[in-house]
Design a protein around this motif. Structure first.
Motif, PDB file in Angstrom:
ATOM      1  N   ARG A  15      62.541  25.303 -91.316  1.00 31.80           N
ATOM      2  CA  ARG A  15      61.570  25.974 -90.235  1.00 31.80           C
ATOM      3  C   ARG A  15      60.521  26.225 -90.679  1.00 31.80           C
ATOM      4  O   ARG A  15      60.109  27.282 -91.558  1.00 31.80           O
ATOM      5  CB  ARG A  15      62.636  27.214 -89.927  1.00 31.80           C
ATOM      6  CG  ARG A  15      63.800  27.082 -89.295  1.00 31.80           C
ATOM      7  CD  ARG A  15      64.486  28.473 -88.720  1.00 31.80           C
ATOM      8  NE  ARG A  15      65.841  27.865 -88.214  1.00 31.80           N
ATOM      9  CZ  ARG A  15      66.882  28.881 -87.842  1.00 31.80           C
ATOM     10  NH1 ARG A  15      66.416  30.050 -88.177  1.00 31.80           N
ATOM     11  NH2 ARG A  15      67.907  28.798 -87.435  1.00 31.80           N
ATOM     12  N   ARG A  16      59.330  25.354 -90.630  1.00 33.94           N
ATOM     13  CA  ARG A  16      58.219  25.301 -90.975  1.00 33.94           C
ATOM     14  C   ARG A  16      57.149  25.933 -90.015  1.00 33.94           C
ATOM     15  O   ARG A  16      57.287  26.104 -88.878  1.00 33.94           O
ATOM     16  CB  ARG A  16      57.649  24.033 -91.553  1.00 33.94           C
ATOM     17  CG  ARG A  16      58.653  23.277 -92.511  1.00 33.94           C
ATOM     18  CD  ARG A  16      57.713  21.968 -92.956  1.00 33.94           C
ATOM     19  NE  ARG A  16      58.831  21.159 -93.882  1.00 33.94           N
ATOM     20  CZ  ARG A  16      58.845  21.595 -95.200  1.00 33.94           C
ATOM     21  NH1 ARG A  16      57.943  22.410 -95.653  1.00 33.94           N
ATOM     22  NH2 ARG A  16      59.496  20.739 -96.155  1.00 33.94           N
ATOM     23  N   THR A  45      60.274  18.094 -90.774  1.00 33.72           N
ATOM     24  CA  THR A  45      61.137  19.222 -91.000  1.00 33.72           C
ATOM     25  C   THR A  45      62.087  18.890 -91.678  1.00 33.72           C
ATOM     26  O   THR A  45      63.280  19.714 -91.819  1.00 33.72           O
ATOM     27  CB  THR A  45      61.781  19.163 -89.255  1.00 33.72           C
ATOM     28  OG1 THR A  45      62.038  17.637 -88.822  1.00 33.72           O
ATOM     29  CG2 THR A  45      60.569  19.707 -88.360  1.00 33.72           C
ATOM     30  N   THR A  49      61.627  24.306 -97.539  1.00 32.81           N
ATOM     31  CA  THR A  49      60.649  25.165 -97.765  1.00 32.81           C
ATOM     32  C   THR A  49      60.004  25.407 -96.504  1.00 32.81           C
ATOM     33  O   THR A  49      59.932  25.101 -95.564  1.00 32.81           O
ATOM     34  CB  THR A  49      59.674  24.820 -98.918  1.00 32.81           C
ATOM     35  OG1 THR A  49      59.198  23.347 -98.484  1.00 32.81           O
ATOM     36  CG2 THR A  49      60.435  24.436-100.293  1.00 32.81           C
ATOM     37  N   PRO A  50      59.614  26.828 -96.524  1.00 33.45           N
ATOM     38  CA  PRO A  50      58.952  27.321 -95.261  1.00 33.45           C
ATOM     39  C   PRO A  50      57.489  26.889 -95.062  1.00 33.45           C
ATOM     40  O   PRO A  50      57.042  27.278 -93.768  1.00 33.45           O
ATOM     41  CB  PRO A  50      59.163  28.720 -95.363  1.00 33.45           C
ATOM     42  CG  PRO A  50      58.788  29.195 -96.665  1.00 33.45           C
ATOM     43  CD  PRO A  50      59.476  28.109 -97.408  1.00 33.45           C
ATOM     44  N   GLN A  74      54.030  33.493 -98.421  1.00 27.97           N
ATOM     45  CA  GLN A  74      54.993  32.343 -98.945  1.00 27.97           C
ATOM     46  C   GLN A  74      54.657  32.096-100.264  1.00 27.97           C
ATOM     47  O   GLN A  74      54.254  30.659-100.624  1.00 27.97           O
ATOM     48  CB  GLN A  74      54.873  31.160 -97.841  1.00 27.97           C
ATOM     49  CG  GLN A  74      55.138  31.337 -96.443  1.00 27.97           C
ATOM     50  CD  GLN A  74      54.512  30.490 -95.584  1.00 27.97           C
ATOM     51  OE1 GLN A  74      53.107  30.099 -95.762  1.00 27.97           O
ATOM     52  NE2 GLN A  74      55.091  30.064 -94.581  1.00 27.97           N
ATOM     53  N   TRP A 298      64.232  31.112 -93.307  1.00 28.33           N
ATOM     54  CA  TRP A 298      63.392  29.706 -93.211  1.00 28.33           C
ATOM     55  C   TRP A 298      63.942  28.486 -93.315  1.00 28.33           C
ATOM     56  O   TRP A 298      63.348  27.520 -93.165  1.00 28.33           O
ATOM     57  CB  TRP A 298      62.125  29.791 -93.994  1.00 28.33           C
ATOM     58  CG  TRP A 298      62.194  30.434 -95.405  1.00 28.33           C
ATOM     59  CD1 TRP A 298      62.014  31.779 -95.469  1.00 28.33           C
ATOM     60  CD2 TRP A 298      62.805  29.755 -96.521  1.00 28.33           C
ATOM     61  NE1 TRP A 298      61.907  31.910 -96.870  1.00 28.33           N
ATOM     62  CE2 TRP A 298      62.648  30.788 -97.426  1.00 28.33           C
ATOM     63  CE3 TRP A 298      62.824  28.441 -96.672  1.00 28.33           C
ATOM     64  CZ2 TRP A 298      62.821  30.618 -98.925  1.00 28.33           C
ATOM     65  CZ3 TRP A 298      63.410  28.246 -98.124  1.00 28.33           C
ATOM     66  CH2 TRP A 298      63.392  29.080 -98.937  1.00 28.33           C
ATOM     67  N   SER A 299      65.192  28.615 -93.982  1.00 25.91           N
ATOM     68  CA  SER A 299      66.096  27.251 -94.192  1.00 25.91           C
ATOM     69  C   SER A 299      67.578  27.755 -94.292  1.00 25.91           C
ATOM     70  O   SER A 299      68.154  27.958 -95.347  1.00 25.91           O
ATOM     71  CB  SER A 299      65.550  26.915 -95.528  1.00 25.91           C
ATOM     72  OG  SER A 299      66.256  25.507 -95.738  1.00 25.91           O
TER      73      SER A 299
END
Length: 346
Positions: A15-16, A45, A49-50, A74, A298-299
């Protein structure tokens, strides 16, 4: 052949940040460095990592691959992106199988970042695809051929790199975490794996350039026939067969008969069997321990991915050590020897 493990939505695991989420001053910086206004941004995607990672389409028809991360929000991603830019700047771009570094911002050695700083890195955008999952034999053969070439590449000549053993010094010790958290694992097998892992420094020693994170989300199969590796944040020196062995963990988790692949791959077939077992034992320790952590927002698939990797290493090691006959116990069964595990340096 190992039975397939619980599946992942390959290529949709991160989830970037999107282009619209970047602060205006960062978007201006990117357009200035790319030399064109950005008309479209397609997020990558895959991975875990975000940070921002997108292919940008410019008004002048050009394409650019850009990564960006906030030093404050981040920090881990920002440091990783900076390390990758430094590695690519140091290694020989003509010889390295990687997308070319175009430019970077915020990556200067010794830079003291402000709270609102961002690390931003630009790369060439390559026409390519990721390996198909589950792994196909033709993709795997192509990747292993490229990794054999990397093992003898002089791209790191004259570059001061760490040794793999130094980078992975804490991996053998993680068996203590696994033993405490996983009482369902066979204690005798755990002790044997722990003893094997202690020999990691000798097993991984060597002078070859090692990428260290050969997973499908770090591989590009180019339309021009090239095989490119992304994510060069941690290059090191080690045994020439390491990347090839780690590159088989994902296929193993897909049910590929990796022992047969190992036997027919000259670089792997020549590796000392006990050293292969040592690396599998240490890698399983890392993955098994890491998989027990909380999934980051985020992941949400990070721990499942690590579990798949760890289960694959453990099943493969057990088969090689004769702990159970092939095929190894299927994930989700109640077999006592079922062991769970976890992605490299995430």
């Amino acid at each position: 052949m190992h039975p397939p493990l619980e599946d992942l939505p390959h290529g949709l695991t991160a989830r970037r940040l999107e282009w619209v989420h970047l602060p205006p001053h960062v978007r201006r910086l990117v357009e200035q460095r790319c030399g064109t206004a950005v008309l479209e941004a397609r997020s990558v995607t895959g991975g875990y990592t975000p940070g921002f990672a997108s292919v940008l389409h410019g008004a002048d028809g050009s394409r650019h691959y850009v990564k960006a991360a906030s030093v404050t929000a981040q920090r881990s991603s920002a440091l990783t992106y900076a390390a990758e830019a430094a590695s690519l700047a140091a290694l020989d771009a003509e010889l390295l199988p990687a997308p070319r570094l175009s430019w970077s911002h915020g990556t200067e050695p010794g830079r003291r970042h402000r709270a609102d700083d961002w690390v931003v890195v630009g790369f060439e955008a390559v026409a390519a695809r990721a390996p198909r999952r589950p792994w196909h034999d033709d993709d795997l053969t192509t990747v292993l051929d490229a990794l054999a070439d990397l093992a003898v590449s002089p791209a790191a000549a004259g570059v001061d790199l760490t040794d793999v053993a130094e980078d992975l010094a804490d991996w053998p010790g993680r068996w203590a975490e696994v033993a405490a958290a996983r009482p369902d694992l066979d204690p005798g097998h755990v002790r044997e794996a722990e003893a094997l892992a202690r020999d990691l420094p000798a097993a991984v020693a060597g002078g070859s350039l090692v990428h260290g994170d050969v997973t499908d989300d770090n591989l590009l199969l180019g339309d021009d026939g090239r095989v490119l590796l992304c994510g060069w944040a941690w290059p090191a020196l080690g045994a020439p067969w390491l990347d090839s062995l780690w590159g088989l963990v994902g296929p193993c988790s897909d049910g590929v008969d990796v022992e047969a692949v190992l036997r027919r791959t000259p670089l792997l077939a020549a590796a000392p069997a006990e050293h292969v077992d040592t690396v599998l034992a240490a890698t399983a320790a890392y993955f098994l321990a890491s998989a027990g952590g909380r999934s980051p927002a985020w992941s949400p698939y990070l721990r499942l991915a690590q579990r798949r990797q760890g289960e694959a290493c453990w099943a493969w090691l057990g088969e090689r050590r004769g702990w159970w006959p092939a095929p190894a116990p299927r994930v989700g069964t109640s077999t006592r020897s079922e062991d769970l595990g976890g992605l490299v340096r995430r």
